[in-house]
Design a protein around this motif. Structure first.
Motif, PDB file in Angstrom:
ATOM      1  N   ARG A 120       0.858  -1.186   0.000  1.00  0.00           N
ATOM      2  CA  ARG A 120       0.000   0.000   0.000  1.00  0.00           C
ATOM      3  C   ARG A 120       0.890   1.231   0.000  1.00  0.00           C
ATOM      4  O   ARG A 120       1.738   1.394   0.882  1.00  0.00           O
ATOM      5  N   HIS A 121       0.716   2.090  -0.979  1.00  0.00           N
ATOM      6  CA  HIS A 121       1.505   3.317  -1.030  1.00  0.00           C
ATOM      7  C   HIS A 121       0.675   4.491  -0.539  1.00  0.00           C
ATOM      8  O   HIS A 121      -0.445   4.711  -1.003  1.00  0.00           O
ATOM      9  N   ILE A 122       1.208   5.224   0.412  1.00  0.00           N
ATOM     10  CA  ILE A 122       0.542   6.414   0.921  1.00  0.00           C
ATOM     11  C   ILE A 122       1.233   7.628   0.300  1.00  0.00           C
ATOM     12  O   ILE A 122       2.422   7.881   0.570  1.00  0.00           O
ATOM     13  N   LEU A 123       0.493   8.329  -0.534  1.00  0.00           N
ATOM     14  CA  LEU A 123       1.070   9.498  -1.201  1.00  0.00           C
ATOM     15  C   LEU A 123       0.998  10.706  -0.268  1.00  0.00           C
ATOM     16  O   LEU A 123      -0.060  11.270  -0.049  1.00  0.00           O
ATOM     17  N   VAL A 124       2.152  11.057   0.292  1.00  0.00           N
ATOM     18  CA  VAL A 124       2.203  12.214   1.186  1.00  0.00           C
ATOM     19  C   VAL A 124       2.368  13.486   0.354  1.00  0.00           C
ATOM     20  O   VAL A 124       2.449  13.431  -0.872  1.00  0.00           O
ATOM     21  N   ARG A 125       2.437  14.650   1.036  1.00  0.00           N
ATOM     22  CA  ARG A 125       2.541  15.900   0.293  1.00  0.00           C
ATOM     23  C   ARG A 125       3.903  16.577   0.444  1.00  0.00           C
ATOM     24  O   ARG A 125       4.159  17.633  -0.115  1.00  0.00           O
ATOM     25  N   HIS A 126       4.748  16.005   1.255  1.00  0.00           N
ATOM     26  CA  HIS A 126       6.114  16.508   1.405  1.00  0.00           C
ATOM     27  C   HIS A 126       6.911  15.337   1.953  1.00  0.00           C
ATOM     28  O   HIS A 126       6.400  14.606   2.816  1.00  0.00           O
ATOM     29  N   GLU A 127       8.127  15.153   1.493  1.00  0.00           N
ATOM     30  CA  GLU A 127       8.875  13.949   1.885  1.00  0.00           C
ATOM     31  C   GLU A 127       9.152  13.899   3.382  1.00  0.00           C
ATOM     32  O   GLU A 127       9.303  12.824   3.959  1.00  0.00           O
ATOM     33  N   GLN A 128       9.222  15.055   4.037  1.00  0.00           N
ATOM     34  CA  GLN A 128       9.395  15.030   5.498  1.00  0.00           C
ATOM     35  C   GLN A 128       8.240  14.258   6.133  1.00  0.00           C
ATOM     36  O   GLN A 128       8.428  13.505   7.095  1.00  0.00           O
ATOM     37  N   GLY A 129       7.042  14.469   5.551  1.00  0.00           N
ATOM     38  CA  GLY A 129       5.863  13.750   6.031  1.00  0.00           C
ATOM     39  C   GLY A 129       6.012  12.244   5.842  1.00  0.00           C
ATOM     40  O   GLY A 129       5.602  11.456   6.697  1.00  0.00           O
ATOM     41  N   ALA A 130       6.630  11.841   4.738  1.00  0.00           N
ATOM     42  CA  ALA A 130       6.831  10.405   4.485  1.00  0.00           C
ATOM     43  C   ALA A 130       7.725   9.799   5.562  1.00  0.00           C
ATOM     44  O   ALA A 130       7.444   8.726   6.093  1.00  0.00           O
ATOM     45  N   ALA A 131       8.796  10.505   5.889  1.00  0.00           N
ATOM     46  CA  ALA A 131       9.740   9.966   6.874  1.00  0.00           C
ATOM     47  C   ALA A 131       9.113   9.941   8.273  1.00  0.00           C
ATOM     48  O   ALA A 131       9.237   8.949   8.992  1.00  0.00           O
ATOM     49  N   HIS A 132       8.426  11.018   8.664  1.00  0.00           N
ATOM     50  CA  HIS A 132       7.797  11.021   9.997  1.00  0.00           C
ATOM     51  C   HIS A 132       6.680   9.971  10.075  1.00  0.00           C
ATOM     52  O   HIS A 132       6.487   9.345  11.122  1.00  0.00           O
ATOM     53  N   ALA A 133       5.943   9.808   8.973  1.00  0.00           N
ATOM     54  CA  ALA A 133       4.868   8.815   8.984  1.00  0.00           C
ATOM     55  C   ALA A 133       5.458   7.411   9.126  1.00  0.00           C
ATOM     56  O   ALA A 133       4.962   6.592   9.908  1.00  0.00           O
ATOM     57  N   ALA A 134       6.533   7.149   8.384  1.00  0.00           N
ATOM     58  CA  ALA A 134       7.194   5.840   8.489  1.00  0.00           C
ATOM     59  C   ALA A 134       7.723   5.627   9.908  1.00  0.00           C
ATOM     60  O   ALA A 134       7.649   4.524  10.458  1.00  0.00           O
ATOM     61  N   ASP A 135       8.215   6.688  10.507  1.00  0.00           N
ATOM     62  CA  ASP A 135       8.732   6.643  11.878  1.00  0.00           C
ATOM     63  C   ASP A 135       7.602   6.311  12.861  1.00  0.00           C
ATOM     64  O   ASP A 135       7.705   5.385  13.678  1.00  0.00           O
ATOM     65  N   GLY A 136       6.492   7.042  12.748  1.00  0.00           N
ATOM     66  CA  GLY A 136       5.353   6.799  13.644  1.00  0.00           C
ATOM     67  C   GLY A 136       4.845   5.369  13.492  1.00  0.00           C
ATOM     68  O   GLY A 136       4.573   4.667  14.483  1.00  0.00           O
ATOM     69  N   TYR A 137       4.740   4.930  12.247  1.00  0.00           N
ATOM     70  CA  TYR A 137       4.297   3.560  11.954  1.00  0.00           C
ATOM     71  C   TYR A 137       5.241   2.553  12.612  1.00  0.00           C
ATOM     72  O   TYR A 137       4.814   1.587  13.248  1.00  0.00           O
ATOM     73  N   ALA A 138       6.535   2.813  12.483  1.00  0.00           N
ATOM     74  CA  ALA A 138       7.539   1.894  13.030  1.00  0.00           C
ATOM     75  C   ALA A 138       7.442   1.806  14.552  1.00  0.00           C
ATOM     76  O   ALA A 138       7.566   0.740  15.137  1.00  0.00           O
ATOM     77  N   ARG A 139       7.209   2.952  15.192  1.00  0.00           N
ATOM     78  CA  ARG A 139       7.221   2.950  16.657  1.00  0.00           C
ATOM     79  C   ARG A 139       6.065   2.155  17.249  1.00  0.00           C
ATOM     80  O   ARG A 139       6.175   1.633  18.350  1.00  0.00           O
ATOM     81  N   VAL A 140       4.930   2.100  16.527  1.00  0.00           N
ATOM     82  CA  VAL A 140       3.803   1.355  17.092  1.00  0.00           C
ATOM     83  C   VAL A 140       3.720  -0.085  16.582  1.00  0.00           C
ATOM     84  O   VAL A 140       3.070  -0.914  17.207  1.00  0.00           O
ATOM     85  N   THR A 141       4.371  -0.381  15.453  1.00  0.00           N
ATOM     86  CA  THR A 141       4.297  -1.758  14.930  1.00  0.00           C
ATOM     87  C   THR A 141       5.569  -2.546  15.245  1.00  0.00           C
ATOM     88  O   THR A 141       5.582  -3.764  15.066  1.00  0.00           O
TER      89      THR A 141
END
Lengths: 163, 565
Positions: free
Chosen positions: B43-64
């Motif tokens: 599943r690809h989540i199209l963010v609007r700025h790459e900083q958002g991609a990295a923080h989202a991946a980070d948040g995802y990682a911390r809970v999974t």
């Protein structure tokens, strides 16, 4: 704690960018390095790096552990307290005229150094030894006007058959 | 059958169990994106700025507890990831960042959108790779996930030139990893464990400082048993909140610059500190020269380089926390520490941690605590950076494991919104509250579009004080109230949300707080509440920078919220 010179030996993977990672680590953590020499080791694909780091033992232990965290660094040892052989090589180009040449050659002889190039106005001396020996020779040659110096920095191995 | 580099990448990600990737398409990753439709399980989540991609991946990682994956194109796409990668690095979150690079013949030629991203990221990654041969790609992905997710986790970046993505080779995913320079000590040394147990058994005034390592190791049960068996009070670092129930009798809350008076007093008067999965950050220790002056120190961490880095340690135990605590639990004695715990109760009474001052204004502490009560603590709280972060840390009681997600080490404003997206995607069944500041919210506000496009049901609470509040507080306390460039003109955030098709509500008064929170919780999708809070409200107590933890201060606050624990 007192600042002293520590000799660290590292086995590092011979891959592009590894030296950059190591240099970047020293810079970023504000570690004070005095010299760094690197070349092939006895293991294919691995280089041996010798670093002289100035600091107290806690700081140097921190350097050692941070270096070991780098994925491309296989092993790091602080061999300062061990019985070790250290060598440095230097090339020294010194001004030499007909009147000073023989005096320079005598000094070079005393240090068991070699003359590797002779030109009309200069001699190039190759000397191998520990830093004190290289420094002493360099000090004496300064009286004759040293034109250029190139030093390798310290390389080291522990003495004895162990590794 | 031969496969392209892009196909090999996608298949390797699937082999690693990746389900979601966060990114933005661009020229140098076109071959990868062109291949994505062949792999609907990604599943690809199209963010609007790459900083958002990295923080989202980070948040995802911390809970999974799985590596979060983000992807960006070369040049500006890659540089935009940098803040998010640095944040994951500082907080030891597993991440695999994939960047496109210009084709190999153009490398080093200052080509369009060429940037040396492996060079740029060296100090902020656990490791990185530039893949110059498609035959190396599968092995590289395998290594990257292994490095990112094991030991002390962290980000790994893989830079893939566009022509490597297009080149073909046979795809074989390796079973084994050969990394001679990567060793993980998982079990603590028995002799060290024995020494640590002796110190614990002999201590009269012990305190645990619990860090994020406990959460990373998922050692909640072992940790609770450890603290309870020897009756060891627990102070937390910011990121250690959620490692132990915040309503437990042994819990002291957060220590440090904005820690509770009780936690700071306990640490400063301890005769033994048991530091677990934490790194003695300056925000936690205050002045290290005056830190816990009478305490002997046991430090348990998986990273040997953390031992003795900031604080001299008497007994280091290097290893995975779960395994070390399991071993310790067998050898520590049951203790009661009656005098010490009654002294701690005295401090708890003297410095009540959930107290707020009397005010007719809308106070952020009240709001955060009401969110806690409304959710009964069963929510994941994602914070921004600054006052909002500290209010969220202090006035929500983290009773559930791993329930606060915050950019602690790097402190990146704008973390909250994209990280909350990743958290919600990682835990879709959980209620996710994004506690934002009005300053930080505008730094990544563009992700509201992602939230709507991907239907990510996060609840957003903006603590809107019209200031860059934490800096304003410092100006007030330490710079003679000279509010230089901290006053913000803000747009109407509710209208902004509406423009992004997200419902919102503005809250100005205390009595509107509970209904607004309820409304947000009842709404099935994303919801925004713009809380117009008292503009000059401060976070207290505060230990002035460079001072001892014992020097915390706060003006008197008569009203106590929600009782004591």
């Amino acid at each position: 704690m007192t600042n002293t010179k520590h000799t660290l030996i590292a086995l590092v993977e011979d891959k592009p960018g590894v030296l950059n990672r190591i240099a970047s680590l020293f810079r970023r953590r504000a570690f004070n390095i005095q010299s760094l020499a690197v070349g092939s080791s006895e293991h294919p694909g691995l280089s041996r790096m010798t670093t002289v780091v100035v600091g107290d033992s806690a700081q140097v232990e921190q350097v050692r552990k941070q270096l070991e965290k780098l994925i491309n660094v296989v092993k790091v040892s602080d061999i300062t307290e061990e019985n070790m052989v250290t060598r440095e090589l230097a090339l020294i180009k010194v001004k030499a005229s007909a009147s000073t040449r023989s005096e320079i050659m005598q000094i070079v002889d005393i240090f068991r150094a070699n003359i590797v190039d002779v030109a009309p106005g200069s001699l190039t001396v190759e000397v191998t030894g520990d830093e004190d020996k290289v420094n002493s020779l360099l000090g004496l040659l300064r009286d004759f006007d040293v034109k250029e110096v190139s030093r390798t920095g310290r390389i080291a191995l522990t003495r004895g058959s162990g590794s | 059958m031969k496969k392209t580099g892009a196909q090999i990448l996608c298949e390797s990600l699937i082999k690693e169990g990746v389900e979601v990737i966060y990114g933005i398409i661009g020229g140098a990753v076109l071959p990868i994106y062109d291949t994505l439709p062949q792999y609907p399980q990604l599943r690809h989540i199209l963010v609007r700025h790459e900083q958002g991609a990295a923080h989202a991946a980070d948040g995802y990682a911390r809970v999974t507890h799985k590596a979060g994956v983000c992807i960006a194109t070369s040049g500006p796409g890659a540089t935009n990831l940098v803040t998010g990668i640095a944040c994951a690095y500082m907080d030891s979150a597993p991440m695999v960042a994939i960047t496109g690079q210009v084709a190999r013949p153009f490398i080093g030629k200052d080509a369009f959108q060429e940037i040396d991203i492996t060079g740029i990221t060296i100090p902020i990654v656990k490791h990185n790779y530039l893949v110059t041969d498609v035959a190396e790609l599968a092995k590289t992905v395998k290594e990257a996930f292994h490095i990112a997710q094991t030991g002390r986790p962290g980000p790994v970046l893989i830079d893939i030139p566009r022509d490597v993505q297009q080149e073909q080779t046979d795809f074989v995913y390796p079973d084994k990893i050969d990394l001679p320079g990567y060793k993980i000590v998982s079990r603590g040394h028995p002799a060290q464990i024995k020494k640590a147990a002796k110190l614990i058994n002999e201590a009269e005034q012990p305190v645990i400082i619990a860090g994020r390592g406990i959460i990373i190791s998922q050692a909640y049960d072992e940790f609770k048993e450890f603290a309870e068996k020897a009756q060891l009070p627990v102070a937390h670092t910011l990121l250690g909140l959620g490692s132990f129930p915040g309503n437990h009798i042994l819990d002291l809350g957060m220590l440090g610059m904005h820690g509770t008076g009780c936690a700071n007093m306990a640490v400063q008067n301890a005769d033994l500190l048991i530091a677990i999965g934490m790194r003695f950050d300056d925000r936690a220790t205050g002045n290290t020269g005056e830190f816990a002056p009478n305490a002997r120190v046991i430090h348990i961490d998986i990273d040997p380089a953390e031992i003795g880095k900031n604080i001299p340690t008497e007994i280091p135990v290097v290893g995975d926390i779960k395994s070390v605590l399991t071993a310790l639990n067998e050898v520590i004695e049951r203790r009661e520490h009656v005098d010490w715990l009654s002294q701690i109760e005295q401090w708890r009474y003297e410095y009540p941690s959930l107290e707020i001052r009397q005010s007719d204004e809308l106070l952020p502490q009240y709001i955060v605590h009401r969110i806690y009560e409304a959710t009964q603590g069963d929510a994941l709280v994602v914070t921004g950076v600054g006052q909002n972060q500290m209010w969220a840390a202090r006035y929500f009681v983290y009773t559930k494991p791993n329930s606060i997600i915050s950019g602690g080490g790097l402190g990146p404003m704008g973390f909250e919104l994209p990280a909350a997206m990743g958290v919600k995607i990682g835990c879709p069944e959980k209620m996710v509250w994004c506690v934002a500041g009005d300053g930080g919210f505008q730094m990544t506000i563009q992700e509201l579009a992602t939230i709507t496009q991907e239907n990510i049901a996060v609840k957003i609470a903006i603590m809107n004080n019209g200031y860059l509040g934490m800096v304003r507080q410092w100006q007030e306390l330490f710079y003679g109230r000279r509010y230089v460039d901290t006053k913000l003109w803000n747009p109407d955030f509710v209208k902004i949300a509406e423009a992004y098709d997200i419902p919102g509500i503005k809250v100005k008064r205390r009595e509107e707080v509970i209904p607004a929170i309820q409304k947000a919780m009842d709404y099935p999708g994303a919801f925004l509440i713009d809380f117009l809070i008292e503009p000059e409200e401060n976070i207290y107590p505060i230990v002035p920078p460079g001072e001892s933890l014992a020097r915390f201060f706060e003006p008197s606050k008569p009203e106590v919220l929600g009782g004591q624990f």
